[in-house]
Motif scaffolding. Structure first.
Motif, PDB file in Angstrom:
ATOM      1  N   VAL A  33      50.445  37.138  35.977  1.00 35.42           N
ATOM      2  CA  VAL A  33      49.026  36.773  35.843  1.00 35.42           C
ATOM      3  C   VAL A  33      48.331  36.895  37.208  1.00 35.42           C
ATOM      4  O   VAL A  33      47.237  37.460  37.319  1.00 35.42           O
ATOM      5  CB  VAL A  33      48.883  35.336  35.269  1.00 35.42           C
ATOM      6  CG1 VAL A  33      47.444  34.850  35.358  1.00 35.42           C
ATOM      7  CG2 VAL A  33      49.375  35.289  33.821  1.00 35.42           C
ATOM      8  N   ILE A  34      48.987  36.404  38.247  1.00 35.44           N
ATOM      9  CA  ILE A  34      48.382  36.472  39.590  1.00 35.44           C
ATOM     10  C   ILE A  34      48.175  37.939  40.001  1.00 35.44           C
ATOM     11  O   ILE A  34      47.097  38.333  40.459  1.00 35.44           O
ATOM     12  CB  ILE A  34      49.285  35.754  40.632  1.00 35.44           C
ATOM     13  CG1 ILE A  34      49.352  34.257  40.323  1.00 35.44           C
ATOM     14  CG2 ILE A  34      48.782  35.991  42.055  1.00 35.44           C
ATOM     15  CD1 ILE A  34      50.435  33.510  41.096  1.00 35.44           C
ATOM     16  N   GLU A  35      49.241  38.743  39.828  1.00 37.74           N
ATOM     17  CA  GLU A  35      49.134  40.157  40.238  1.00 37.74           C
ATOM     18  C   GLU A  35      48.065  40.878  39.435  1.00 37.74           C
ATOM     19  O   GLU A  35      47.340  41.725  39.965  1.00 37.74           O
ATOM     20  CB  GLU A  35      50.490  40.868  40.095  1.00 37.74           C
ATOM     21  CG  GLU A  35      51.540  40.398  41.098  1.00 37.74           C
ATOM     22  CD  GLU A  35      51.031  40.346  42.541  1.00 37.74           C
ATOM     23  OE1 GLU A  35      50.355  41.288  42.982  1.00 37.74           O
ATOM     24  OE2 GLU A  35      51.312  39.334  43.232  1.00 37.74           O
ATOM     25  N   ALA A  36      47.945  40.529  38.161  1.00 44.41           N
ATOM     26  CA  ALA A  36      46.917  41.162  37.329  1.00 44.41           C
ATOM     27  C   ALA A  36      45.531  40.814  37.855  1.00 44.41           C
ATOM     28  O   ALA A  36      44.639  41.672  37.904  1.00 44.41           O
ATOM     29  CB  ALA A  36      47.072  40.717  35.875  1.00 44.41           C
ATOM     30  N   CYS A  37      45.332  39.567  38.271  1.00 40.25           N
ATOM     31  CA  CYS A  37      44.038  39.175  38.836  1.00 40.25           C
ATOM     32  C   CYS A  37      43.754  40.005  40.090  1.00 40.25           C
ATOM     33  O   CYS A  37      42.643  40.531  40.272  1.00 40.25           O
ATOM     34  CB  CYS A  37      44.026  37.681  39.202  1.00 40.25           C
ATOM     35  SG  CYS A  37      44.014  36.584  37.780  1.00 40.25           S
ATOM     36  N   VAL A  38      44.767  40.116  40.950  1.00 34.38           N
ATOM     37  CA  VAL A  38      44.593  40.845  42.211  1.00 34.38           C
ATOM     38  C   VAL A  38      44.278  42.325  41.931  1.00 34.38           C
ATOM     39  O   VAL A  38      43.331  42.890  42.487  1.00 34.38           O
ATOM     40  CB  VAL A  38      45.863  40.701  43.090  1.00 34.38           C
ATOM     41  CG1 VAL A  38      45.823  41.641  44.289  1.00 34.38           C
ATOM     42  CG2 VAL A  38      46.022  39.250  43.546  1.00 34.38           C
ATOM     43  N   GLN A  39      45.034  42.923  41.033  1.00 37.16           N
ATOM     44  CA  GLN A  39      44.850  44.357  40.764  1.00 37.16           C
ATOM     45  C   GLN A  39      43.521  44.672  40.093  1.00 37.16           C
ATOM     46  O   GLN A  39      42.923  45.709  40.324  1.00 37.16           O
ATOM     47  CB  GLN A  39      45.956  44.863  39.829  1.00 37.16           C
ATOM     48  CG  GLN A  39      47.282  45.086  40.503  1.00 37.16           C
ATOM     49  CD  GLN A  39      48.386  45.135  39.460  1.00 37.16           C
ATOM     50  OE1 GLN A  39      48.147  45.413  38.278  1.00 37.16           O
ATOM     51  NE2 GLN A  39      49.614  44.846  39.883  1.00 37.16           N
ATOM     52  N   THR A  40      43.097  43.764  39.204  1.00 36.08           N
ATOM     53  CA  THR A  40      41.923  44.111  38.394  1.00 36.08           C
ATOM     54  C   THR A  40      40.633  43.502  38.929  1.00 36.08           C
ATOM     55  O   THR A  40      39.562  43.770  38.398  1.00 36.08           O
ATOM     56  CB  THR A  40      42.103  43.673  36.922  1.00 36.08           C
ATOM     57  OG1 THR A  40      42.154  42.239  36.893  1.00 36.08           O
ATOM     58  CG2 THR A  40      43.371  44.230  36.312  1.00 36.08           C
ATOM     59  N   GLY A  41      40.736  42.627  39.941  1.00 35.79           N
ATOM     60  CA  GLY A  41      39.520  42.074  40.549  1.00 35.79           C
ATOM     61  C   GLY A  41      39.025  40.788  39.916  1.00 35.79           C
ATOM     62  O   GLY A  41      37.879  40.407  40.117  1.00 35.79           O
ATOM     63  N   THR A  42      39.895  40.094  39.176  1.00 36.20           N
ATOM     64  CA  THR A  42      39.498  38.795  38.613  1.00 36.20           C
ATOM     65  C   THR A  42      39.619  37.728  39.698  1.00 36.20           C
ATOM     66  O   THR A  42      40.653  37.628  40.356  1.00 36.20           O
ATOM     67  CB  THR A  42      40.401  38.444  37.407  1.00 36.20           C
ATOM     68  OG1 THR A  42      40.156  39.406  36.389  1.00 36.20           O
ATOM     69  CG2 THR A  42      40.106  37.051  36.872  1.00 36.20           C
ATOM     70  N   ARG A  43      38.574  36.924  39.858  1.00 34.46           N
ATOM     71  CA  ARG A  43      38.532  36.029  41.039  1.00 34.46           C
ATOM     72  C   ARG A  43      38.940  34.590  40.767  1.00 34.46           C
ATOM     73  O   ARG A  43      39.236  33.851  41.702  1.00 34.46           O
ATOM     74  CB  ARG A  43      37.114  36.019  41.614  1.00 34.46           C
ATOM     75  CG  ARG A  43      36.755  37.280  42.331  1.00 34.46           C
ATOM     76  CD  ARG A  43      35.555  37.012  43.194  1.00 34.46           C
ATOM     77  NE  ARG A  43      35.808  35.981  44.184  1.00 34.46           N
ATOM     78  CZ  ARG A  43      34.886  35.164  44.668  1.00 34.46           C
ATOM     79  NH1 ARG A  43      33.643  35.241  44.244  1.00 34.46           N
ATOM     80  NH2 ARG A  43      35.186  34.253  45.584  1.00 34.46           N
ATOM     81  N   PHE A  44      38.895  34.155  39.506  1.00 31.53           N
ATOM     82  CA  PHE A  44      39.096  32.719  39.275  1.00 31.53           C
ATOM     83  C   PHE A  44      40.271  32.472  38.339  1.00 31.53           C
ATOM     84  O   PHE A  44      40.291  32.971  37.214  1.00 31.53           O
ATOM     85  CB  PHE A  44      37.797  32.094  38.728  1.00 31.53           C
ATOM     86  CG  PHE A  44      36.645  32.339  39.657  1.00 31.53           C
ATOM     87  CD1 PHE A  44      36.557  31.670  40.874  1.00 31.53           C
ATOM     88  CD2 PHE A  44      35.682  33.295  39.355  1.00 31.53           C
ATOM     89  CE1 PHE A  44      35.527  31.932  41.764  1.00 31.53           C
ATOM     90  CE2 PHE A  44      34.655  33.566  40.231  1.00 31.53           C
ATOM     91  CZ  PHE A  44      34.573  32.885  41.439  1.00 31.53           C
TER      92      PHE A  44
END
Ligand code: NAI
Ligand SMILES: C[C@@H](CO)CCC[C@@H](C)[C@H]1CC[C@H]2[C@@H]3[C@H](O)CC4=CC(=O)CC[C@]4(C)[C@H]3CC[C@]12C
Length: 410
Positions: A153-164
């Protein structure tokens, strides 16, 4: 009470280190009105609806309440993605409202599935987890879902630009520890020796640490990730499987349950609607209060009374016709421990043939038999949290739910 760790998360699993930053920044100091009123007061027009939320584990006990709460209390919601290994049929009825509800059947252990679900989301509420303290799943599976799933989940946020990112942690990250030290009216900064052996608390502690460490990481597009972790104590309310199990057990035993734990051992419990509300509020406030809330942990609390696990359950099971019989003099603690150990042995012996996973095992006995109570106002100070449901409401709703499951199959 030991002094090595802290309820801020600085504990350890045997062989694994879990560490979280301490609280930083000024308190925002009780300046808010009722948390629901701001969101509820906003215009419900297509213009204001532009946010995409993802709830992992959105079909679980807590996840369903988070999903429903978001639909009720986040007027800026445009799309709500509900990601779960097993999708609930109730999702269908939500698809007719003004918010686009997207059901995604997926597995958090599969990085590509998580990345696809996260892409384009503004906020991720990560509640998915394997809640197993009964030995149903292997330790490897528990780590895979709770730790690797959270990494994904964390890596997906980082890769896709999700901030919260809001993570559902647990009080178990703190304790009770393997030494059975009481945690009495503690808060997020109370020193406590958080040492665990069981895979569930160890995995939650590791995952929480990953989430907190990810705060401030640059995401795709160059902005920073803002994360925080919520630590519910034992959750109760509509959909609580263990409450249902106790209810059916009581029915099988002729309307009786047998007290095994002294009434003096207190636990904090928290109503599922208030836990869901806290998640929604954190998600709403993270952007504005990133400096204060980013990388923080918050216990989930409300006005539910401190009681022993069994006495607390009787608040709901009593009005449904069950009574608690005091057999502690007949069944001393050493005998319970013996039974719990026997259960663990049987589970191990029977494993090749069948899954034997009773409620009583050495770990659940130790947790049930250790005082763990939380007294804090950190969530109120940082983001204006006040419980949405009073104790009376929470109790009534839960009793109604137990009454409704009456007669349903165990
Ligand atoms: N129930 C409690 O008293 C407490 C629960 N928590 C935490 O709250 C969260 C939710 O717990 P509950 O609602 O009680 O449990 P639950 O078992 O009802 O919900 C968990 C959900 O996650 C989903 N899930 C499991 N593995 C998955 C995977 N590999 N991929 C996608 N989805 C998966 C399940 O299908 C389920 O719908 C968990 O993270 C748990 O650790 C924290 C404190 C107390
Ligand atoms: C000794 C038995 C006689 O009646 C009672 C056994 C009760 C246990 C099954 C429960 C006692 C405490 C519960 C845990 C606690 O509420 C904290 C939790 C937090 C979580 O994140 C997940 C669930 C749990 C571990 C919860 C599980 C059930 C108990 C051990």
């Amino acid at each position: 009470m030991g002094q090595e760790g802290g309820a801020s998360g600085r504990g350890r699993c045997v062989g694994r280190l879990a560490q979280a930053p301490r609280e930083e920044g000024p308190s925002s100091g009780g300046q808010f009105g009722h948390p629901g009123t701001v969101a509820a007061g906003m215009a419900d027009s297509a213009e204001t609806r532009k946010l995409v939320y993802l709830v992992t584990g959105g079909c679980g006990f807590l996840g369903e309440h988070v999903v429903r709460m978001l639909l009720q209390r986040e007027p800026r919601l445009y799309e709500l993605r509900v990601f779960d290994l097993h999708l609930g049929p109730w999702l269908e009825e939500l698809k007719t409202g003004p918010v686009q509800v997207t059901a995604i059947q997926g597995d958090v252990t599969q990085a590509h599935e998580v990345a696809a679900a996260v892409a384009g989301a503004h906020v991720v509420i990560h509640t998915a987890g394997l809640v197993d303290v009964f030995g149903r799943a292997s330790p490897e599976t528990i780590y895979e879902v709770n730790v690797q799933g959270t990494k994904n989940v964390i890596e997906a946020c980082v890769q896709t630009g999700t901030r919260f990112l809001v993570y559902t942690s647990s009080m178990e990250v703190v304790g009770p520890n393997i030494k059975g030290h009481p945690f009495y009216r503690g808060n997020e900064d109370t020193p406590y020796e958080a040492i665990h052996r069981h895979p569930y608390p160890c995995s939650k502690a590791q995952a929480e640490r990953l989430v907190l460490e990810a705060n401030g990481r640059k995401v795709h597009g160059g902005l920073s990730l803002v994360t925080c972790a919520l630590r519910p104590t034992g959750i109760y309310g509509e959909g609580h499987q263990i409450m249902r199990d106790f209810y059916h057990q009581g029915l099988r035993l002729g309307g009786r349950l047998f007290r095994a734990i002294p009434a003096s051992v207190e636990h904090s419990r928290v109503y599922v609607g208030n836990v869901a509300w806290m998640h929604v509020l954190v998600a709403q406030e993270l952007e504005q209060r990133a400096a204060l809330m980013g990388g923080q942990v918050y216990f989930c609390y409300d006005e539910s009374p401190y009681k022993s696990y069994e006495d607390f359950n009787m608040e709901f099971l009593g009005p449904c016709g069950l009574r608690l019989v005091d057999t502690r003099l007949l069944v001393p603690y050493w005998l319970l421990m013996l039974l719990a150990t026997l259960n663990a042995l049987l589970q191990w012996l029977l494993r090749p043939l069948l899954l034997y996973a009773p409620l009583l095992n050495p770990y659940t006995l130790a947790v049930a038999n250790t005082t763990f109570t939380v007294s804090t106002n950190k969530a109120q100070r940082h983001f204006g949290y006040k419980p949405l449901f009073s104790w009376e409401d929470s109790r009534t709703r839960t009793i109604r739910w137990v009454q409704a499951v009456e007669g349903s199959a165990p």
